[in-house]
Scaffold this active site. Structure first.
Site, PDB file in Angstrom:
ATOM      1  N   HIS A   1       0.919  -1.208   0.057  1.00 36.49           N
ATOM      2  CA  HIS A   1      -0.104   0.017  -0.210  1.00 36.49           C
ATOM      3  C   HIS A   1       0.895   1.329   0.129  1.00 36.49           C
ATOM      4  CE1 HIS A   1      -3.655   2.160   1.620  1.00 36.49           C
ATOM      5  NE2 HIS A   1      -2.439   3.162   1.669  1.00 36.49           N
ATOM      6  N   GLU A   2       1.808   1.318   0.959  1.00 40.22           N
ATOM      7  CA  GLU A   2       2.722   2.667   0.925  1.00 40.22           C
ATOM      8  C   GLU A   2       3.654   2.484   0.016  1.00 40.22           C
ATOM      9  OE1 GLU A   2       1.626   4.669   2.876  1.00 40.22           O
ATOM     10  OE2 GLU A   2       0.332   3.326   4.165  1.00 40.22           O
TER      11      GLU A   2
ATOM     12  N   HIS B   1       1.954   4.311  -3.005  1.00 43.92           N
ATOM     13  CA  HIS B   1       1.915   5.677  -3.154  1.00 43.92           C
ATOM     14  C   HIS B   1       3.372   6.286  -3.594  1.00 43.92           C
ATOM     15  CE1 HIS B   1      -1.815   6.319  -1.039  1.00 43.92           C
ATOM     16  NE2 HIS B   1      -1.467   5.504   0.140  1.00 43.92           N
TER      17      HIS B   1
END
Length: 194
Positions: free
Chosen positions: A78-79, A82
């Site tokens: 998820h990170e 980004h």
């Protein structure tokens, strides 16, 4: 926040996933993105954060230890997504279509915006506030900003200012606290307005 020491095996698992997903993205996108730094200094109820300028991923050590496999499978990608989205597309909405594409098509991970971890161990003291439609729990920091007259918060659902009320039936002399501040702003959650 409770301090937590991250076992070596867990740090290695995090790095293995990070490297595997980064390699997957580099091959898919025909790029050579550098490996981001991982640190374990994220605080509060946030599982992780991506810091674009530092090319860094911060993970919450307490939530990591309590939810090891979910962090490895979900939070790290998820990170990373980004960071990759910013480098590949530039400035776009944080959980927009580009991020969802990066998660699902490139990294092969479900694009979940939020975690569902139990947060009792990292939850800070909260203060109950009310609007016309519901009860809200504000953090100590937000509560103190209200008390100092620096901020107020608006319910996104009904648009009313949040007010601290005593529901202590044993003390009828306690009245709702209303701070003389102007109204304004919109959002989905109670938000700070200055």
């Amino acid at each position: 926040m409770k301090s937590a020491s991250i076992p070596i095996y867990l740090q290695q698992a995090i790095m293995n996933t990070l490297r595997q997903k980064l390699q997957q993205a580099n091959l898919y996108l025909n790029r050579d993105f550098p490996e981001p730094t991982i640190n374990y200094r994220q605080r509060g109820t946030t599982a992780g954060s991506a810091y674009i300028k530092n090319w860094e991923i911060r993970l919450n050590p307490v939530l990591l230890i309590e939810n090891q496999q979910a962090f490895i499978d979900e939070v790290v990608p998820h990170e990373l997504a980004h960071l990759l989205v910013y480098r590949y597309f530039g400035k776009v909405p944080p959980h927009g279509k580009q991020w969802r594409w990066m998660m699902e098509e490139v990294l092969n991970v479900p694009a979940n915006r939020t975690h569902k971890f139990k947060i009792d161990s990292v939850r800070s003291q909260t203060f109950t506030y009310y609007c016309n439609c519901q009860q809200h729990e504000l953090t100590l920091r937000r509560h103190n900003k209200i008390l100092r007259g620096e901020s107020h918060y608006i319910c996104q659902k009904c648009g009313e200012k949040l007010i601290a009320k005593s529901i202590d039936s044993l003390n009828p002399n306690l009245y709702p606290m209303d701070f003389k501040m102007h109204r304004g702003g919109k959002g989905v959650n109670p938000r700070e307005h200055r």
